[in-house]
Design a protein around this motif. Structure first.
Motif, short mmCIF file in Angstrom:
data_model
loop_
_atom_site.label_atom_id
_atom_site.label_comp_id
_atom_site.label_asym_id
_atom_site.label_seq_id
_atom_site.Cartn_x
_atom_site.Cartn_y
_atom_site.Cartn_z
N LEU A 1 0.96 -1.19 -0.07
CA LEU A 1 0.11 0.07 -0.03
C LEU A 1 0.94 1.27 0.24
CD1 LEU A 1 -2.83 -1.20 2.62
CD2 LEU A 1 -3.06 -0.86 0.03
N VAL A 2 1.94 1.21 0.77
CA VAL A 2 2.89 2.33 0.81
C VAL A 2 3.49 2.57 -0.66
CG1 VAL A 2 4.96 3.22 1.73
CG2 VAL A 2 3.38 2.36 3.14
N GLY A 3 3.98 1.36 -1.13
CA GLY A 3 4.46 1.41 -2.52
C GLY A 3 3.70 1.71 -3.63
N HIS A 4 2.23 1.47 -3.55
CA HIS A 4 1.33 1.99 -4.32
C HIS A 4 1.25 3.51 -4.58
CE1 HIS A 4 -2.01 1.31 -7.08
NE2 HIS A 4 -2.95 2.09 -6.31
N THR A 5 1.57 4.09 -3.29
CA THR A 5 1.31 5.71 -3.16
C THR A 5 2.49 6.46 -3.23
OG1 THR A 5 1.25 5.59 -0.74
CG2 THR A 5 -0.99 5.19 -1.93
N ASP A 6 3.56 5.82 -3.66
CA ASP A 6 5.11 6.33 -3.80
C ASP A 6 5.48 6.72 -2.63
OD1 ASP A 6 5.27 6.04 -6.58
OD2 ASP A 6 4.27 8.00 -7.00
N GLY A 7 5.34 5.87 -1.45
CA GLY A 7 6.05 6.06 -0.19
C GLY A 7 5.28 6.67 0.83
N VAL A 8 3.83 7.07 0.62
CA VAL A 8 3.02 8.00 1.48
C VAL A 8 2.49 6.91 2.33
CG1 VAL A 8 1.12 9.51 1.47
CG2 VAL A 8 2.76 9.67 -0.42
N MET A 9 2.39 7.19 3.53
CA MET A 9 1.80 6.66 4.57
C MET A 9 0.25 7.03 4.66
SD MET A 9 1.70 4.47 7.05
CE MET A 9 3.20 4.27 8.13
N THR A 10 -0.51 6.05 3.92
CA THR A 10 -1.89 6.33 4.25
C THR A 10 -2.66 5.64 5.30
OG1 THR A 10 -2.45 4.06 2.93
CG2 THR A 10 -2.03 6.10 1.48
N PRO A 11 -3.76 6.03 5.70
CA PRO A 11 -4.75 5.22 6.83
C PRO A 11 -4.84 3.74 6.74
CG PRO A 11 -5.66 7.47 6.15
CD PRO A 11 -4.50 7.19 5.10
N ALA A 12 -4.68 3.41 5.27
CA ALA A 12 -4.97 1.85 5.09
C ALA A 12 -3.85 1.26 5.65
CB ALA A 12 -5.24 1.57 3.74
N ALA A 13 -2.36 1.91 4.91
CA ALA A 13 -1.28 1.30 5.12
C ALA A 13 -0.93 1.21 6.83
CB ALA A 13 -0.18 1.95 4.46
N GLN A 14 -1.51 2.25 7.50
CA GLN A 14 -0.96 2.46 8.74
C GLN A 14 -2.00 1.41 9.57
OE1 GLN A 14 -1.28 6.28 10.57
NE2 GLN A 14 -0.86 5.48 12.56
N GLY B 1 8.17 2.78 10.29
CA GLY B 1 9.08 4.20 10.60
C GLY B 1 9.72 4.58 9.26
N LEU B 2 9.82 3.75 8.25
CA LEU B 2 10.70 3.89 6.85
C LEU B 2 9.29 4.86 6.09
CD1 LEU B 2 12.49 3.64 4.87
CD2 LEU B 2 11.38 1.43 4.07
N ALA B 3 8.12 4.58 6.15
CA ALA B 3 7.15 5.38 5.59
C ALA B 3 7.23 6.79 5.97
CB ALA B 3 5.75 4.58 5.41
N LEU B 4 7.11 6.76 7.45
CA LEU B 4 6.87 8.05 8.15
C LEU B 4 8.20 9.04 7.57
CD1 LEU B 4 5.73 6.75 11.78
CD2 LEU B 4 4.60 8.06 9.96
N ALA B 5 9.50 8.33 7.77
CA ALA B 5 10.74 9.22 7.45
C ALA B 5 10.45 9.46 6.03
CB ALA B 5 11.92 8.27 7.59
N GLN B 6 9.89 8.83 5.04
CA GLN B 6 9.69 9.25 3.57
C GLN B 6 8.85 10.32 3.73
OE1 GLN B 6 8.69 5.66 2.00
NE2 GLN B 6 10.93 5.04 1.14
N GLY B 7 7.85 10.56 4.42
CA GLY B 7 6.79 11.41 4.42
C GLY B 7 7.42 12.65 4.99
N GLY B 8 8.61 12.71 5.90
CA GLY B 8 9.15 13.84 6.37
C GLY B 8 8.83 13.88 8.04
N ARG B 9 8.30 12.85 8.60
CA ARG B 9 7.81 12.93 9.86
C ARG B 9 9.06 12.12 10.91
NH1 ARG B 9 1.73 10.30 9.21
NH2 ARG B 9 1.93 10.19 11.48
N LEU B 10 10.07 12.65 10.65
CA LEU B 10 11.30 12.17 11.20
C LEU B 10 11.60 11.67 12.77
CD1 LEU B 10 14.01 14.54 9.32
CD2 LEU B 10 12.91 12.42 8.43
N ALA B 11 10.97 12.65 13.44
CA ALA B 11 10.91 12.39 15.01
C ALA B 11 10.08 11.06 15.26
CB ALA B 11 10.14 13.51 15.59
N GLU B 12 8.81 11.01 14.74
CA GLU B 12 8.05 9.67 14.64
C GLU B 12 8.72 8.47 14.30
OE1 GLU B 12 3.78 10.35 13.78
OE2 GLU B 12 4.46 12.35 13.15
N ALA B 13 9.37 8.64 13.36
CA ALA B 13 10.25 7.47 12.69
C ALA B 13 11.20 7.03 13.75
CB ALA B 13 10.58 7.69 11.23
N ARG B 14 11.99 8.27 14.07
CA ARG B 14 13.09 7.91 14.92
C ARG B 14 12.63 7.03 16.23
NH1 ARG B 14 16.41 8.18 18.89
NH2 ARG B 14 18.82 8.46 18.52
N ALA B 15 11.65 7.49 17.03
CA ALA B 15 11.04 7.09 17.94
C ALA B 15 10.61 5.37 17.76
CB ALA B 15 9.64 7.51 18.40
#
Length: 230
Positions: free
Chosen positions: A126-139, A160-174
């Motif tokens: 699901l993340v790959g289908h949206t070019d790396g965007v974390m959608t509610p369905a993927a989450q 975490g990888l999807a969050l980092a690709q979406g710029g949500r670095l702090a959440e991904a790091r946690a």
């Protein structure tokens, strides 16, 4: 010569309809008119002299990251029994067919709803289908896998990888820091996780420096205004 062939084909089609299919005489004129209308439409829009340019399906242009497929396979060898479904989904994913892979995994989950590996794989497609965007369905898929198998390293890693690709670095790091803290020392994915976490820390530091530089920069008066010293 192309137009000659087209006209010959049109005449042959009309002849077959009249003499083979026994088209009634009352329908000859309207059939001939329909064929001529089709030929005239091609004459206006067709370009027979141009070379062919076949195009692959749109999704094929987005080939999957082979490293991520291998990473998921290393992380998901003991949390489910849907390996045959995963093999098929991985094959489609390698070709960039994320939508088709997602449909395969949905069917597999319908039969094995408590298979954490299938849910992780679904989240990835699901993340790959949206070019790396974390959608509610993927989450939802990642969270479902985490609920089924709390010790599964896949959900926090790929979320975490999807969050980092979406710029949500702090959440991904946690997520990655918590995963690294509980990962066995001999885990096959540990070295890659450490490297990714270090790169993420560098990105967070650079982002903080840029924000500090912007906040500390002197205010620039709008064009056309006079300074207070004048």
């Amino acid at each position: 010569m192309t137009w000659v062939f087209i006209l010959v084909i049109a005449v042959l089609v009309l002849g077959v309809m009249i003499f083979v299919l026994k088209l009634p005489r009352t329908g000859w004129e309207i059939t001939a008119a329909a064929l001529l209308f089709g030929v005239s439409g091609y004459a206006l829009q067709g370009h027979p002299g141009l070379a062919g340019a076949p195009q692959a399906p749109v999704e094929n242009a987005k080939l999957a990251d082979q490293t991520l497929i291998k990473e998921r396979q290393q992380m998901g060898a003991a949390f489910g029994q849907g390996q045959s479904w995963l093999i098929l989904a991985d094959a489609l994913t390698r070709q960039g067919q994320f939508g088709a892979a997602s449909e395969i995994l949905r069917k597999a989950i319908a039969k094995s709803p408590n298979d954490a590996d299938l849910w992780v794989a679904l989240g990835n497609t699901l993340v790959g289908h949206t070019d790396g965007v974390m959608t509610p369905a993927a989450q939802f898929a990642f969270q479902k896998a985490a609920n089924i198998a709390p010790d599964h390293p896949g959900p926090p890693f790929f979320m975490g990888l999807a969050l980092a690709q979406g710029g949500r670095l702090a959440e991904a790091r946690a997520l990655w820091a918590e995963l690294l803290a509980r990962s066995p020392a001999d885990a096959p994915y540990r070295a890659d996780l450490q490297e990714r976490l270090q790169r993420l820390d560098s990105m967070i530091a650079e982002q903080a420096q840029m924000q500090g530089a912007v906040q500390g920069a002197p205010a620039v008066p709008p064009p056309g205004t006079k300074s207070s010293q004048q």
